[in-house]
Design an enzyme around this catalytic site. Structure first.
Site, PDB file in Angstrom:
ATOM      1  N   LYS A  46      -2.187 -45.110 -11.563  1.00 19.87           N
ATOM      2  CA  LYS A  46      -2.985 -46.096 -12.000  1.00 19.87           C
ATOM      3  C   LYS A  46      -2.106 -46.431 -13.407  1.00 19.87           C
ATOM      4  O   LYS A  46      -2.717 -46.723 -14.632  1.00 19.87           O
ATOM      5  CB  LYS A  46      -4.414 -45.934 -12.210  1.00 19.87           C
ATOM      6  N   GLY A  77     -16.670 -44.352   3.096  1.00 22.21           N
ATOM      7  CA  GLY A  77     -17.294 -43.106   3.211  1.00 22.21           C
ATOM      8  C   GLY A  77     -18.306 -42.770   2.162  1.00 22.21           C
ATOM      9  O   GLY A  77     -19.254 -43.429   1.806  1.00 22.21           O
TER      10      GLY A  77
HETATM   11  O1  O7E Z   1     -14.283 -42.029  -2.923  1.00 21.53           O
HETATM   12  P1  O7E Z   1     -13.467 -41.195  -2.098  1.00 21.53           P
HETATM   13  O2  O7E Z   1     -13.653 -39.856  -2.201  1.00 21.53           O
HETATM   14  O3  O7E Z   1     -13.246 -41.687  -0.715  1.00 21.53           O
HETATM   15  O4  O7E Z   1     -12.260 -41.644  -2.775  1.00 21.53           O
HETATM   16  C1  O7E Z   1     -11.394 -42.823  -3.204  1.00 21.53           C
HETATM   17  C2  O7E Z   1      -9.809 -42.552  -3.891  1.00 21.53           C
HETATM   18  O5  O7E Z   1      -9.565 -43.990  -3.969  1.00 21.53           O
HETATM   19  C3  O7E Z   1     -10.361 -42.128  -5.105  1.00 21.53           C
HETATM   20  O6  O7E Z   1      -8.735 -41.164  -5.342  1.00 21.53           O
HETATM   21  C4  O7E Z   1     -10.260 -43.110  -6.294  1.00 21.53           C
HETATM   22  O7  O7E Z   1      -9.462 -42.632  -7.374  1.00 21.53           O
HETATM   23  C5  O7E Z   1      -9.320 -44.278  -5.458  1.00 21.53           C
HETATM   24  N1  O7E Z   1      -9.863 -45.329  -5.797  1.00 21.53           N
HETATM   25  C6  O7E Z   1     -10.819 -45.817  -5.633  1.00 21.53           C
HETATM   26  O8  O7E Z   1     -11.876 -45.111  -5.164  1.00 21.53           O
HETATM   27  N2  O7E Z   1     -11.432 -47.222  -5.951  1.00 21.53           N
HETATM   28  C7  O7E Z   1     -10.563 -48.275  -6.548  1.00 21.53           C
HETATM   29  O9  O7E Z   1     -10.911 -49.254  -6.749  1.00 21.53           O
HETATM   30  C8  O7E Z   1      -9.142 -47.695  -6.569  1.00 21.53           C
HETATM   31  C9  O7E Z   1      -8.818 -46.451  -6.133  1.00 21.53           C
HETATM   32  C10 O7E Z   1      -7.360 -46.119  -6.103  1.00 21.53           C
HETATM   33  O10 O7E Z   1      -7.208 -45.162  -5.453  1.00 21.53           O
HETATM   34  O11 O7E Z   1      -6.574 -46.965  -6.435  1.00 21.53           O
HETATM   35  C11 O7E Z   1      -5.413 -46.996  -5.908  1.00 21.53           C
HETATM   36  C12 O7E Z   1      -5.223 -46.954  -4.434  1.00 21.53           C
END
Ligand code: O7E
Length: 213
Positions: free
Chosen positions: A62, A169
């Site tokens: 990020k 999920g």
């Molecule tokens: O909720 P989970 O465990 O399925 O994980 C979600 C992943 O996506 C986690 O790594 C988190 O950092 C990322 N993520 C989000 O959950 N929401 C966002 O808005 C953005 C991200 C993200 O990965 O941004 C880059 C793809």
């Protein structure tokens, strides 16, 4: 990244061995692996190179700094074998452009975040960030599976650029809803690596994502 399963694994585990175990179990059902600070800090940046031998690795740091610092971060990630990186768009178009240049276009720009707090500051500017992502020449954007209607709206702004979508999920989003709204790939973490049987969980989620083409 081959668009086969339409799913990216968010590998937010905090041990090298656990990461390798999860990847071995689910690699047939994911198209790429996204790694973030928890794993990079726990296992060291060498994990980027190790995982890149198995699947495309998206480095999700990020990135959100001034252009020069962004460039330095992206160069390090790409040198170690990342296929793409993720940056924030709020630092401005010049900062996004620095990531695009350093990765030869392999950047996903985060627009509206998927968690409840994402509505506070990212949602009001998400459309503008999508415009920046497009004009800077990014590969795609990140948009929330928890708000599929926003995926559809952001799709209108970016045209055929890719959308990768977290929030399926554990955060309450549904794979089929996100794909139907216009996501190219869902991003899934806990619903896979915390499942009793990660392989089976990944298999089911990939089937759901693929069937909504
Ligand atoms: O909720 P989970 O465990 O399925 O994980 C979600 C992943 O996506 C986690 O790594 C988190 O950092 C990322 N993520 C989000 O959950 N929401 C966002 O808005 C953005 C991200 C993200 O990965 O941004 C880059 C793809």
């Amino acid at each position: 990244m081959q668009k086969k399963n339409r799913m990216i694994l968010a590998l937010d585990v905090t041990s090298h061995d656990e990461a390798i175990r999860v990847v071995a179990a689910v690699k047939d059902y994911v198209d790429a692996i996204k790694i973030n600070w928890p794993l990079i800090l726990a296992a060291g940046p060498e994990i980027i190179t190790e995982l890149s031998r198995v699947k495309d690795v998206i480095c999700d740091m990020k990135i959100s700094d001034i252009p020069n610092t962004n460039r330095l971060i992206v160069e390090q990630a790409m040198k170690r074998g990342a296929s793409a990186v993720i940056c924030h768009g709020f630092a401005g178009e010049d900062s996004v452009r620095a990531c695009v240049d350093a990765s030869k276009g392999q950047v996903f720009v985060l627009t509206e975040m998927s968690h409840p707090g994402g509505k506070q500051f990212t949602a009001p500017v998400a459309d503008k960030i999508a415009v920046i992502a497009r004009s800077a020449g990014a590969r795609g954007i990140v948009a929330p599976a928890t708000r599929p209607e926003r995926i559809a709206e952001l799709r209108k702004i970016i045209g055929s650029m890719e959308i990768i979508s977290p929030g399926v999920g554990a955060q309450g989003g549904k794979a089929s809803d996100a794909i139907r709204a216009g996501a190219d790939y869902i991003i899934v973490g806990r619903a896979i690596y915390e499942a009793q049987d990660p392989r089976d969980a990944a298999k089911k989620l990939a089937a759901e994502a693929r069937n909504e083409i």
